[in-house]
Design an enzyme around this catalytic site. Sequence first.
Site, mmCIF file in Angstrom:
data_model
loop_
_atom_site.group_PDB
_atom_site.id
_atom_site.type_symbol
_atom_site.label_atom_id
_atom_site.label_comp_id
_atom_site.label_asym_id
_atom_site.label_seq_id
_atom_site.Cartn_x
_atom_site.Cartn_y
_atom_site.Cartn_z
ATOM 1 C CG ASP A 202 -1.321 2.219 0.315
ATOM 2 O OD1 ASP A 202 -0.545 1.287 0.078
ATOM 3 O OD2 ASP A 202 -1.748 3.005 -0.554
ATOM 4 C CD GLU A 244 3.181 0.788 0.596
ATOM 5 O OE1 GLU A 244 2.461 1.801 0.586
ATOM 6 O OE2 GLU A 244 3.404 0.110 -0.416
#
Lengths: 544, 424
Positions: A202, A244
């Site tokens: 993330d 990401e």
Amino acid sequence: MGSDDLWYKDAIFYELPVKAYSDANGDGIGDFSGLTGRLDHLQDLGVDCIWVLPMYPSPFRDDGYDISDYYGIHPSYGSLDDFRAFLDTAHARGLKVLTELVVNHTSDAHPWFVEARNNPDSPRRDWYVWSDTDDRYHGVRIIFSDTERSNWAWDPVSKAHYWHRFFSHQPDLNYDNPTVREEMWNIMRFWLELGVDGFRVDAVPYLIEREGTSCENLPETHEVLKFLRRRLDEHFPGRVLLAEANMWPEDVQPYFAEGDEFHMAFHFPIMPRMFMALRLEDRKPLEEIFERTPAIPDSCQWALFLRNHDELTLEMVTNVERDYMYEQYARDPVARINLGIRHRLAPLLEGDRRRIELMNGLLMSLPGTPVLYYGDEIGMGDNIYLGDRNGVRTPMQWTGGWNAGFSTADPERLYQPLIQNPVYGYQAVNVESQRRQENSLLNWMKRLIRGRKSTRVFSRGGIEFLRPANHRVLAYVRALDHEKVLVVNNLSSTAQAVELDLRALAGAIPIEMFGRSLFPRINESPYVLTLGPYDFFWFRLRWL
Amino acid sequence: MSPPSILSDDLLRQLMAVGQVDIMVGVPTLNNAATVGAVVQAAHFAFGNHFARERTVLINSDGGSSDGTPDIVREASRVESETVLAAHSLRTRHRISAPYHGVPGKGTALRTLFAAADLLQARAVAILDPEITSITPDGVFALLGPVLRDGVDFVSPAYARHPLDGPLVSQLVRPLFRAAYGRRLHEPMAADLGCSGTFAASCLEEAVWESDFARYGIDLWLSCAAVAGGFRMAEAALGPRTLGPRVARPGLQELFPQVVGSLFSCLEMHEAFWAGRTGSEAVPLLGEAPAVAGPAPPVERASLIEAFRTGVTDLGPLLEQVLSPETLEALHALSRAEGVITYPDRLWVATVMEFAAAHYRGVMHRQHLLQALVPLYLGRLAAFHARAEEVGVDATERALEALGESFEEAKPHLLGLWNKEGGR
């Protein structure tokens, strides 16, 4: 790297939040035991890899992306043993599992941060980024602009500011401290030893801060990521890191580095352009984004998606494009959040089966690994009035019965209400009824996925765009070695005729991949095709 | 530059109209007007009797017949009596007659048919020889049924024949195939066959279609490829085999090198498959075990023996390059014997294997080598006939089985010669 180590190129990914998928213990919240019991559905659909959204202990102020213990399972989702059982069952069925790795920040409830703020002399203090003033790193953009006014937050306990790129309750970790890097590797190793097949990492661009910079994509950040990849390859070859990084493709490219950083990264800008091209009935946005998509190392792969657990992000579009998208896809202002639209796929496309099929056809035929979002395989709806992005995280609709088959709890006890309107409600849209209807979206998706997986051309091949005069038609040839597939998409709501210049493929016989019908042999003349509204063809080309 | 097309545009257009099928029957022809009608009708009735629900197509791939073969095919497909059949097709029966492209020969015709089967996604394919007029609707069903019903990939026919019928097969091809490939097939080079679409598609990928195999040895190669490719095989009992009249058939001098050369080349191609295998297994036979049928074919035994003696004498220097001293000496002894010769199994097996190895090792021009084996084969044929006459049909059947076993037992000898240093 062996060919099997490239499994992520050929796989179909499926993203799901555990809480939303299936509740086995009847407490109204989905759990790992429930998910384990639903693996039939995923296997039947043709999924190869399950990407599980955060399942760690968390105060849940950001849907689990605010982690308070990296080594545990949130009690609502079950125990570590439940997770192990899920993992083993998935593996026994040939399914791989990716979990979330939130590297950038922790929850402010994490014991590390609690210790850091309570004791400035603690070794944990330096695990976070502190400042006496809030004017360092001036000008760095604020990501959650709807809720945050600064990237610094005042900590009244230690009387200092701490750095956070996301919510103020998510303090950023300090990766200039080598101990933090080692601890992050320890966390990875813990889950890898349990058997997870990789991580969706993330918010990767924000790990390191430097004065006078945007504090994004810094070389030092890449060093941290390379360190983690090196350790992964040394100890767990064949496992995968998926980045990401919501950025332009040329900015994401460095995250692949020389094939020694991330295996995969999401290609964010393609997604809004698919929606835009569809509404404009013009292939231009898609051609443009592919033109500015650089080559990546052979061992790397883009991840493509139509929708995910967040809003349909419009960060990677121009203001003019964003205005157009809002006007076309989010006329109700409530549907707008941050810089995006909080709708699921089906409502975005007004439930139009032809458009849903075309968009999925594009997803499966463009270069990259497709990532499906749970529920989109049956055309689930959303509830934009639930706040934040919760409207696209409602319980999975399994049946038309009690709580949509999601839970045996009282409906009032569910973590979130089910979709209940007559169009997208669980009585109308659910897995069980679609399984029984031959022509349902679910069964169509299975056929589409089978088609995609019938050849490696889509997962590993190159792409060459044809540019017919008719701008409503997007056509390309995917090629891998001697294998070639011609893809022709009608982006328009009306029937279209198109003349394709296929002289380079003269002699080939196009075979439509779903019906396996034969089409006339390609020759030196323009190849004429007619397509119905939002129609698309995949042709396997054979030289016989 | 795109590769030349296998399928003509005209044929492709017809295939487009047909679309996906369950069953394809292919009939490769070249001037078979006298016999092809019966074959096509058998297929046509099989569609009606056995495959009423299936999507079917019959494709005639013609090499440019000048005797009206395609017209006969078209006419035979139009069976007026269909309306009175107890069972008839529920669907349109497609029939296509189209010339094939490329080098004339069965290989090109078969390649066309396999390409058509692949494009049409046929689940089961039958290839029918236009000269075998004994094929019946039940016979067509026997070739296709195992593919559709049991997932078999390759169905080879088993004919009811006299043990002395087809001696080139029974004396050489069958036992050598058995020893090398480890499968006991009655007809390793049958012209009729059934196969799955998967098998047809896999054959298309092989690099044999431009070679001499395609012209002369494709039937044999198909059997070899089925075994070497690990395809599921079966045999279908088709009863007696009758060949219709034909203007001209190749003589032994022409046929022998084609057949035996093809088999030797198959061994070379599939060396990696067979070299490490021992023993053999029967292929499941579907239907009644083939009985002995028909009379023993007549032979001019004296002329065969004369050809053998002349060959051994005249070809001495050539045979010295091929055969071991022991084998050569035994042959010389045989040729000097008075009256009926006795050519024992062991010596015949050694002869064949030494020729196979010499073929592989390229000790001389292959055509010369194969021609040199012909007189030896004639000697063996004469000897076997003489013995068969004495012992009767049943014992002759057993003798053929014993020959197969002898070939199997001698496989190490073949391998030793094959891997001998100083060869290729």
